[in-house]
Design an enzyme around this catalytic site. Structure first.
Site, PDB file in Angstrom:
ATOM      1  N   GLU A 185       0.936  -1.267  -0.130  1.00 22.11           N
ATOM      2  CA  GLU A 185       0.136   0.135   0.011  1.00 22.11           C
ATOM      3  C   GLU A 185       0.779   1.439   0.029  1.00 22.11           C
ATOM      4  O   GLU A 185       0.567   2.145  -0.634  1.00 22.11           O
ATOM      5  CB  GLU A 185      -0.882  -0.018   1.358  1.00 22.11           C
ATOM      6  CG  GLU A 185      -2.039   0.769   1.271  1.00 22.11           C
ATOM      7  CD  GLU A 185      -3.353   0.606   2.032  1.00 22.11           C
ATOM      8  OE1 GLU A 185      -3.992  -0.401   1.941  1.00 22.11           O
ATOM      9  OE2 GLU A 185      -3.313   1.374   3.274  1.00 22.11           O
TER      10      GLU A 185
ATOM     11  N   GLU B 152       2.160   1.636  -3.369  1.00 24.19           N
ATOM     12  CA  GLU B 152       0.868   2.150  -4.335  1.00 24.19           C
ATOM     13  C   GLU B 152       0.613   3.461  -4.048  1.00 24.19           C
ATOM     14  O   GLU B 152       0.316   4.327  -4.902  1.00 24.19           O
ATOM     15  CB  GLU B 152      -0.303   1.387  -3.795  1.00 24.19           C
ATOM     16  CG  GLU B 152      -1.407   1.630  -4.804  1.00 24.19           C
ATOM     17  CD  GLU B 152      -2.790   0.929  -4.235  1.00 24.19           C
ATOM     18  OE1 GLU B 152      -2.948   0.069  -3.529  1.00 24.19           O
ATOM     19  OE2 GLU B 152      -3.742   1.081  -4.782  1.00 24.19           O
TER      20      GLU B 152
ATOM     21  N   CYS C 224      -8.467  -1.989   4.239  1.00 23.35           N
ATOM     22  CA  CYS C 224      -8.066  -3.052   5.221  1.00 23.35           C
ATOM     23  C   CYS C 224      -9.402  -3.571   5.872  1.00 23.35           C
ATOM     24  O   CYS C 224      -9.521  -4.987   6.174  1.00 23.35           O
ATOM     25  CB  CYS C 224      -7.113  -2.796   6.379  1.00 23.35           C
ATOM     26  SG  CYS C 224      -5.824  -1.981   5.777  1.00 23.35           S
TER      27      CYS C 224
END
Lengths: 388, 598
Positions: free
Chosen positions: B285, B288, B312
């Site tokens: 993440e 990302e 999440c």
């Protein structure tokens, strides 16, 4: 011996001499505090059934510090056996609107609403015609006040004032916790006067005739006159305006069919008066108050069926929010059925009476609290009819 | 609350409390216990069960102490005969409409109605049994996460208020009146067809067993007893700080290693840690986020959306799918740690252990009910099998431990198994609101600058706490050449927990009035530590203690940054290649589905 106390009166429906607009115009010239004092002085109490002094309600609301206040006319006439507001709405609606405007002027509100029972929607068209004219006339008098109509959807509970506000706000019609009371936090959380249809008509008439004429009628606790809806075993069912303070006996003498065994005073949520108590029971706030419903039953009627009908009604019309009312109504209904079918012993009626007592003490609103009225008065006076 | 004090007497004892205090709270101040049922500290006052009625001198009726403010000179009696009789009657009424099938009920022993009934010695046969006489109640088991049994419902509406006020979901509502009144859904549709996010906050506040998780205990026991199966279990960060509560400990106890011990006793073949994939989530993440920033800021790619939100929390994911389907491109494509774990369990883990994927049963212990739904999503089968077979809540694990006859307190501490059992402090704090943000910042800042985040002891305090929506800005300075385009940039972050707060935050994003780069959202109040699968009761005090335990756990771990997790490093080296690489894309990332608002 005093005169017969039952006196027919004609204040609400007489239209000839009452120019409602003239009454309004004259009243708007007066001091708001004076108007409220007048209403207090007249002794007028709410005609919806609970009987709160109207003038005090107005005074409390006026004293609230708020830029926005409302006047609401409770026309959600849903009590079984009551149909007097429908008649008032059909015949003298202007008196209601003028009463609302007088209230609005007295407490400092700019907006009024008439909450109309869903089943009375057939009156809407005509009421709106009169209302449009009324709103225009009132503007021309230089008073900034507008009345509009909101329709209910057929729930009995929405006649309870705080459930009515919830319904008007577009929510589920469920009573609120009190306090705060409507005079502090009503519709949209603003100080609100909510009065019954008939109460507001009386306001118009008191404004026209003065407090004294109203006060001179009735008794100390129950001033003035009241419109009654008379139904059941009577040859002359209908709407009657009577001076308050008569006994049930006098009422039965006038309206009964000669074989009256009991009178249900105040509708399904009211009290059942058996023949033996006719003479000692005054119809009024010192005796048995009523929102106007008077149902007469003669000896051909089964009081079990009467009670059963009422309980079915309450089990259906309870909002279901609070335990005593939601479950209590079902238990009372199923309980009397069980006793009748001999599935429970007659003594179970005493458990049920205790339960009705709990409902009176612990329910959230007037609906659940008042189920004990018919239950205990019918079971106590017609116990044998419940069992056999 | 007002400064003005009101004087009153309760049971003849004088007390002064601030204006606006309820009779209930004033009585508590004097240590008079008034029983309640529809009252819950996390939600608005209803005053509808009438269990808390008390006598007010001079009043026509009894008053609901939870809903009535004190007034000057008031005299209250909490235990008069009138009160006791009415209260007992009310409890009898509640029992008459309640399916008192206690021995089979999941809430047996932890049921507020049961407690009241036993306190007042009330049986269920005083009044006519309304469940039997009018019983057309069915149990709604349509949802893989939440089970709704109307026959146990006492209409306190705690679930309705929770769903509306805390979660802005309103999947549950009151329908019908009088004898027909009940709690239902839009058009009485089954729970799996409505806007429900499966967060389970309603379960946490249901006083009876009317709402509970769909339990998969029997399936898990069967798997454990099946010798042909290799049963592995992963434990989420928030479980270790709450599991002790239903086992008789005070809230805030950390029992990580006793829990590992218990799971081994129960018979799991391998006890592993979701924290491992929490660290992995940060790698994916974080990368990302940085990639999105680069695409937007350097490449001017308008198809890439900012702010990026976390993914999440499966309750949050379903919420945004229903509420703002147009913002789904803003949600990180990363799977949740549970699902990353599941996908790796049946690929990487199987490979390393020399097992066939079809022989592995993958179980997870979660503080969450939405995880049960998440594991059931059709997208979550990237290993070629159902990535996570069964999800149990913290409550179900506690029950398993009790069923196994384990004396939890005397268990020795044990370590997680390898592989996929390594965790860092960053993985642990996923369990608290703000934790993912903090863990991501610890890693992303270091990737970009080569230095640790500029906060003492790595504790990024501005993102911690319980305020519904929190904001933080991190200035990036001293970038490595590769990330030079971020030099001097201020990374704007926001955090929301509880879906009402999430809604407010995303509304601002949707309307274009909020400008953030990165947003962390957890569906439940307090984050996973307040999850719908956590021990009951819940309240702010309990959640705060669990949060403290989580931060203590973080502090006590030798490694506190996700990218330093040695097993994660090994995983990239041996299997995945690099963050956002091809294999990651296949196994660790997913996509979302727009849904309608009912």
């Amino acid at each position: 011996m005093k005169d017969k106390k039952l006196k027919k009166v004609d204040l609400i429906f007489e239209n000839v001499e009452c120019n409602a607009y003239e009454v309004l115009e004259n009243t708007l010239k007066r001091d708001p505090d004076e108007i409220i004092l007048d209403i207090i002085d007249s002794g007028l109490k709410g005609r919806g059934g609970a009987g709160f002094p109207t003038g005090l309600k107005w005074k409390f609301t006026k004293n609230e510090d708020s830029a926005v206040k409302y006047v609401i006319c409770n026309a959600d006439e849903g009590e079984p056996g009551t149909f007097k507001d429908r008649e008032i709405l059909s015949r003298v609606p202007l008196k209601i609107f003028v009463g609302m405007a007088i209230c609005g002027y007295a407490i400092g509100a700019k907006e009024g609403f008439l909450y109309l029972r869903g089943e009375y929607n057939f009156l809407l068209k005509e009421l709106n015609v009169i209302l449009n004219d009324f709103n225009a006339r009132i503007k021309s008098m230089g008073f900034d006040f507008t009345v509009s109509i909101k329709s209910g959807s057929g729930a009995y509970i929405c006649g309870e004032e705080s459930a009515l506000f919830e319904s008007m706000e577009g929510k589920r019609g469920e009573p609120r916790n009190k306090p705060p009371y409507p005079t502090v936090s009503g519709y949209n959380g603003k100080p609100t006067v909510i009065n019954n249809v008939e109460t507001l008509c009386h306001v118009t008439m008191i404004s026209r005739l003065g407090a004294k004429q109203f006060k001179d009628m009735g008794t100390t606790d129950s001033r003035g006159s009241k419109v009654f809806s008379v139904s059941g075993d009577t040859p002359i069912a209908g709407i009657y305006e009577l001076e308050l303070g008569m006994t049930v006996q006098e009422f039965v003498d006038e309206f009964g069919d000669g074989d009256t065994k009991s009178v249900q005073v105040g509708g399904a949520s009211g009290h059942c008066v058996p023949r033996k108590n006719f003479k000692d029971t005054i119809i009024g706030f010192e005796g048995i108050p009523t929102g106007g419903s008077m149902m007469l039953f003669n000896s051909s009627r089964s009081m079990y069926n009467v009670l059963h009908d009422y309980l079915e009604f309450f089990a259906e019309e309870s909002c279901g929010q609070c335990t005593p009312c939601r479950v209590g109504c079902q238990q009372l209904l199923k309980g009397v059925e069980a006793v009748k079918r001999k599935e429970r012993p007659p003594q179970y009626l005493d458990d049920l009476k205790k339960l009705a007592g709990t409902m009176k003490l612990a329910s959230k609103c007037g609906l659940g609290q008042s189920v004990a009225n018919p239950f205990i008065s019918i079971v106590d006076n017609f116990r044998e009819e419940m069992i056999y | 609350m007002s400064e003005y004090l009101v004087n009153l007497k309760i049971n003849d004892m004088s007390v002064s409390v601030p204006e606006g205090t309820t009779i209930l709270d004033a009585a508590r101040k004097l240590n008079f216990k008034i029983p309640t049922l529809c009252h819950h500290p996390d939600i608005s006052v209803a005053g509808n069960c009438r269990v808390c009625v008390v006598e007010q001198k001079g009043a026509r009726t009894l008053v609901a102490s939870c809903a009535t403010p004190v007034s000057e000179g008031m005299e209250i009696f909490t235990n008069s005969m009138k009160v006791r009789d009415a209260r007992k009657n009310v409890i009898e009424l509640l029992l008459s409409e309640h399916n008192a099938d206690c021995t089979k009920c999941f809430k047996n022993g932890n049921c507020e109605l049961q407690e009241l009934a036993s306190e007042y010695r009330v049986g269920d046969h005083v009044f006519i049994d309304l469940v039997k006489t009018s019983g057309v109640h069915t149990i709604d088991i349509s949802s893989p996460a939440i089970q709704k049994d109307d026959s146990k419902c006492v209409r306190c509406q705690r679930c309705v208020r929770t769903c509306h006020e805390i979660q802005h979901v309103s999947a549950l509502a009151v329908v019908g009146k009088g004898e027909h009144q009940r709690i239902s859904t839009f058009l009485n549709k089954p729970m799996n067809e409505v806007v429900c996010t499966n967060c389970g906050q309603c379960i946490n506040r249901c006083p009876t067993g009317a709402l509970s998780e769909r339990s998969y205990l029997d399936e898990v026991w069967d798997a454990i007893n099946d010798e042909t199966k290799h049963v592995i279990v992963q434990t989420a960060p928030a479980v270790r700080v709450a599991l002790a509560e239903p086992l008789g400990f005070d809230p805030g106890n950390r029992v990580t290693h006793k829990m590992v011990s218990a799971l081994k006793h129960i018979g799991f073949d391998s006890v592993l840690d979701t924290d491992f994939t929490a660290d992995l989530t940060i790698m994916e993440e974080g990368t990302e986020l940085l990639t999105r920033l680069k695409k937007v800021l350097v490449d001017g790619d308008t198809s890439v959306k900012l702010p990026m939100t976390t993914s999440c929390s499966p309750g949050w994911v379903k919420f945004i799918e229903h509420t703002y389907p147009s913002l789904l491109d803003n949600v990180s494509t990363c799977k949740s740690p549970q699902q990353m774990f599941g996908a790796l369990a049946k690929t990487y883990y199987a490979q390393k252990k020399g097992l066939k994927a079809q022989d592995i049963v993958s179980v997870s212990i979660m503080p969450c009910t939405a995880k049960k739904y998440e594991a059931d999503r059709p997208e979550m089968r990237d290993s070629g099998y159902k990535d996570v077979d069964y999800v149990l809540t913290t409550r179900e694990l506690a029950m398993m431990i009790k069923q196994a006859g384990i004396d939890f307190e005397s268990l020795p501490d044990m370590e997680y198994d390898r592989i996929m059992g390594d965790s860092t402090g960053a993985g642990v704090i996923f369990g608290a609101t703000g934790g993912v943000m903090e863990a991501a910042l610890r890693t992303a800042y270091e990737i970009v600058t080569g230095r640790e985040v500029p906060f003492k002891n790595l504790d990024i305090l501005p993102v911690r706490g319980f305020e519904g929506i929190r904001e933080a800005t991190v200035k990036i300075e001293g970038c490595t050449p590769e990330w030079n385009f971020l030099e001097g940039a201020e990374l704007k972050c926001a955090i929301a927990h509880g879906l009402e707060n999430a809604y407010q935050l995303m509304k601002a994003v949707y309307e274009g009035t909020a400008h953030y780069h990165f947003i962390e959202i957890m569906a439940c109040p307090g984050g996973c530590l307040g999850g719908g699968g956590q021990p009951i009761p819940t309240n702010q005090e309990i959640r705060a203690k669990r949060a403290q335990a989580i931060y203590d756990e973080d502090k006590g771990l030798p490694i506190r940054k996700s990218h330093e997790n040695p097993e994660v490093q090994q995983l990239y080296k041996e299997f995945l290649g690099q963050p956002l690489g091809h294999k990651s894309h296949t196994l660790l990332h997913t996509h979302y589905k727009g849904r309608q608002r009912y």
